[in-house]
Design an enzyme around this catalytic site. Structure first.
Site, PDB file in Angstrom:
ATOM      1  N   HIS A   1       3.344  -5.278   3.646  1.00  0.00           N
ATOM      2  CA  HIS A   1       3.258  -5.869   4.987  1.00  0.00           C
ATOM      3  C   HIS A   1       2.721  -7.290   4.889  1.00  0.00           C
ATOM      4  CE1 HIS A   1       3.865  -2.015   7.044  1.00  0.00           C
ATOM      5  NE2 HIS A   1       2.979  -1.485   6.205  1.00  0.00           N
TER       6      HIS A   1
ATOM      7  N   HIS B   1       0.838  -1.195   0.000  1.00  0.00           N
ATOM      8  CA  HIS B   1       0.000   0.000   0.000  1.00  0.00           C
ATOM      9  C   HIS B   1       0.873   1.244   0.000  1.00  0.00           C
ATOM     10  CE1 HIS B   1      -0.197   0.541   4.719  1.00  0.00           C
ATOM     11  NE2 HIS B   1       1.016   0.287   4.297  1.00  0.00           N
TER      12      HIS B   1
ATOM     13  N   CYS C   1       6.012   6.571   4.305  1.00  0.00           N
ATOM     14  CA  CYS C   1       4.910   5.725   3.824  1.00  0.00           C
ATOM     15  C   CYS C   1       4.230   6.324   2.599  1.00  0.00           C
ATOM     16  CB  CYS C   1       3.877   5.511   4.928  1.00  0.00           C
ATOM     17  SG  CYS C   1       4.484   4.548   6.335  1.00  0.00           S
TER      18      CYS C   1
ATOM     19  N   ASP D   1      -5.071 -10.626  -0.756  1.00  0.00           N
ATOM     20  CA  ASP D   1      -3.729 -11.202  -0.708  1.00  0.00           C
ATOM     21  C   ASP D   1      -2.952 -10.929  -1.992  1.00  0.00           C
ATOM     22  OD1 ASP D   1      -1.708 -12.650   0.619  1.00  0.00           O
ATOM     23  OD2 ASP D   1      -2.242 -14.486  -0.452  1.00  0.00           O
ATOM     24  N   HIS D   2      -1.682 -10.521  -1.818  1.00  0.00           N
ATOM     25  CA  HIS D   2      -0.776 -10.235  -2.931  1.00  0.00           C
ATOM     26  C   HIS D   2      -1.355  -9.185  -3.882  1.00  0.00           C
ATOM     27  CE1 HIS D   2       1.262 -13.789  -1.389  1.00  0.00           C
ATOM     28  NE2 HIS D   2       2.318 -13.437  -2.128  1.00  0.00           N
TER      29      HIS D   2
ATOM     30  N   GLU E   1      -0.511  -4.831  11.590  1.00  0.00           N
ATOM     31  CA  GLU E   1       0.241  -4.447  10.407  1.00  0.00           C
ATOM     32  C   GLU E   1       1.703  -4.834  10.527  1.00  0.00           C
ATOM     33  OE1 GLU E   1      -0.384  -0.554   8.027  1.00  0.00           O
ATOM     34  OE2 GLU E   1       1.287  -0.139   9.400  1.00  0.00           O
TER      35      GLU E   1
ATOM     36  N   HIS F   1       4.931   0.277  -0.257  1.00  0.00           N
ATOM     37  CA  HIS F   1       5.669  -0.710   0.526  1.00  0.00           C
ATOM     38  C   HIS F   1       4.674  -1.788   0.964  1.00  0.00           C
ATOM     39  CE1 HIS F   1       3.936   2.040   3.473  1.00  0.00           C
ATOM     40  NE2 HIS F   1       4.004   1.043   4.353  1.00  0.00           N
TER      41      HIS F   1
END
Length: 290
Positions: free
Chosen positions: A175, A148, A167, A213-214, A260, A173
């Site tokens: 998580h 994100h 950020c 996801d991904h 996170e 980046h």
């Protein structure tokens, strides 16, 4: 001075989800692999929370005494046992995680000032019981990996850097998010369940894990085209996605916790209020530092 203290204990036991009034195929349909003979086992971890005033020695209770009560009334009886047979209560209501926690409360409450019984069946499934009749809480945990960028679309790059720091870097980046979903409901007097666990896991998988996801959340999840995907906003969005489907399963969404990183997590509590016979749900984000 009022204080809550917690005591940890553990036991290893097996159990089977099987109702004799149902056929083999009906039990299999209802309980899946948990219906297999002769059962399966877990290393249970138990947390007992006790409340009271501090005494002159700086204690609510002598924890050595608490340990002996838990051992006598619970762990010495359950350890290395087949739960379906060990206590008569499990003849009436199956030894699900939530029902075991409830019966442990009943066994301990004559001896200890309980405020909560928390029972972990394994690290991704646990129940909490606080003495409210058949009401219980069940938590399942899962995870997804996603990228994100924290940047408000209406602000300049400089302003976004001022608010979000690194950020806000343009390429984002990622998580490894850890997600905990807690539901609330009444324990069924026969099955011992507040919700069908398989169906609950499938809802979470279909609505959250698989689509999230991904992904690059800002670009791949339409909601985050306009909402900044902070941990708080992600958890809030997840709670909105899960609320109605969980209600359709016969339970209520109580809490969504999103971790996170080891340093940052947030929790969304869903509270219900009656207004002209209509239920409104208010989501309240709280950023928690871990």
């Amino acid at each position: 001075m009022q204080c809550i203290v917690n005591r940890r204990a553990q036991f290893s036991a097996s159990h089977r989800y099987w109702l004799p009034e149902l056929s083999e195929s009906e039990n299999k349909d209802k309980f899946g692999a948990c219906s297999r003979f002769p059962g399966h086992g877990h290393n249970y971890v138990l947390f007992i929370s006790l409340a009271g005033e501090l005494d002159e020695y700086g204690m609510v209770l002598n924890l050595s005494d608490v340990k002996q009560v838990i051992k006598k009334e619970v762990t010495s009886q359950l350890d290395f046992s087949y739960l379906n047979d060990v206590w008569e209560e499990f003849q009436e209501t199956l030894p699900t995680t939530e029902n075991i926690a409830r019966i442990i409360w009943q066994r301990l409450v004559p001896h200890l000032p309980l405020v909560r019984v928390q029972l972990f069946e394994h690290p991704e499934l646990w129940a909490e019981y606080m003495g409210n009749g058949m009401e219980s809480y069940l938590t399942v945990s899962t995870h997804f990996s996603a990228a994100h960028r924290l940047a408000h679309p209406d602000l300049s790059l400089e302003k976004n850097f001022e608010i979000y720091g690194k950020c806000a870097r343009p390429n984002g980046h990622g998580h490894n998010y850890h997600l905990e979903v807690t539901v609330k409901g009444e324990i069924d007097g026969r099955t011992g369940m507040i919700v069908d666990l398989g169906e609950l896991n499938q809802v979470i998988e279909d609505l959250v894990v698989e689509p999230f996801d991904h992904t690059f959340l800002n670009k791949d999840i339409p909601h985050f085209a306009s909402a900044v995907p902070t941990a708080e906003n992600i958890a809030l969005h997840i709670s909105n996605l899960l609320q109605s489907p969980i209600k359709e399963l016969g339970a209520k969404l109580h809490k969504v916790k999103l971790i996170e990183s080891p340093n940052n997590s947030c929790e969304i509590y869903c509270t219900e209020s009656e207004d002209n016979s209509q239920t409104s749900v208010q989501n309240q984000p709280v950023l928690m530092q871990v």
